[in-house]
Design a protein around this motif. Sequence first.
Motif, PDB file in Angstrom:
ATOM      1  N   ARG A 280       0.847  -1.200   0.000  1.00 37.94           N
ATOM      2  CA  ARG A 280       0.000   0.000   0.000  1.00 37.94           C
ATOM      3  C   ARG A 280       0.880   1.246   0.000  1.00 37.94           C
ATOM      4  NH1 ARG A 280      -2.072   3.253   4.191  1.00 37.94           N
ATOM      5  NH2 ARG A 280      -4.191   4.052   3.882  1.00 37.94           N
ATOM      6  N   ALA A 302      -4.927   6.056  -1.182  1.00 40.93           N
ATOM      7  CA  ALA A 302      -4.031   4.902  -1.062  1.00 40.93           C
ATOM      8  C   ALA A 302      -4.033   4.136  -2.382  1.00 40.93           C
ATOM      9  CB  ALA A 302      -4.480   3.999   0.078  1.00 40.93           C
ATOM     10  N   ALA A 304      -2.508   0.627  -4.419  1.00 38.79           N
ATOM     11  CA  ALA A 304      -1.877  -0.692  -4.281  1.00 38.79           C
ATOM     12  C   ALA A 304      -0.882  -0.932  -5.413  1.00 38.79           C
ATOM     13  CB  ALA A 304      -2.940  -1.783  -4.280  1.00 38.79           C
TER      14      ALA A 304
END
Length: 421
Positions: A280, A302, A304
């Motif tokens: 993350r 956020a 990934a």
Amino acid sequence: MSNPLAISAVSAAFLRRILSAANAAVPNAKVRLGAPTAKLAEDAAPLVNLHLYRVEPNAAHANDHLPTRGAAGQMRGPSKLALNLHYVMSFYGNHDAFEPDLMLGEVMLALEHEPLLSKTTIRDAIDDNEELEDSDLEAALARLRVTRQLMTIDDFSKIWSIFYQVPYALSLSYEVSHLVIETSDTPPVPTPVVHPGLWVSPISTLRLDTAGSAPGSIIPPVWGGALHVSGRGLAEPGLGLEVDGDGLVMGGVKQSETALTVPLNAATFAGAELAVGVHRLQALAPKFSPDQPDHLRARSNALAFAISPAIVVGAITAPPGGSTATGTVDIGFTPSIRSYQAVRLLLDARNPAAPAQVILPGRDPAEGGPDAASLTFSFTNLRRANYLVRADVDGLLSPVALDSTAGSPTYGQIIGPELSL
């Protein structure tokens, strides 16, 4: 707010209000709490029956209180309910003397003149019923309002249909709102403020769009390469980055307004090595003062991204001769394989005339064991050939090598990693 006895206390206080009004119309009239019965009509005694037939959430105040549980389930405060109480009021007596009509008119007028249940009425009702002595309804901040409900013939027909074999009596419907009840649980004492301060941050323009092995790509990079991040507002001095909640060393990170290049090495990650898998990424706006805590800094969304395993084919142990071979092969991994990760080795024969795909199982996470930078894979009766090799670590495949030599007959083709038997 009140304890759960408040519902009964409201009924008792409402009954007390009705009693005084009914007696003003018909001396010695009585009141009763509960569902109507057929015997009430047969007796024909002057009486007002009050029945709580429905309780529903108060839509306007259902969410007035803050969440009573934290993200981890710990109690933050008592649980609360905002309720509306619905009553049906029926009138009995001598119809020749107009007793039901007289009581109905007096009760309606009294509730219209004073549509609130006063603290005095509530206190007197609690004092008259020892079962309610622990009720704290009179201390509630919200005033209880009594409102007549407009009911059609069809509405009354539905209500009276639930009273089995009870003849209809002259009736009214009232709502008492809003009543708030709560649990008596005491929440834990919150953590005291250690460093008080005030920080003001503008609305963040930070945004992360993609992260991969090349600009604009989402293909996972390998450890030792670089993570290319695209987004907006990334050129500000003092920008911070976090991966899995840990801050990065920004010295080697290249910044522009719409892109970041993050070296995937121990220096950037303060000596740590990221594991193969999904991680993350989040950007932090610059601090407005040196003492501003990181958790109060404006943040981006956020994003990934994944790290793929890089492999090196090591020593191959297999007796010479024959069309097949039985032995082992050592494969080096970057980053190291963690004890909880499942690993497989995928072999693909390079001879188009005799294609073959083989999967060699590696270490099972259930077996445990320490982190390993190299694993040994066993094979049995494997046809001798040249194989392209890829590793599968928790579903992430190691990259292949492409021939980038201009003019080469295999230019642009996959040339490795390779295992030769």
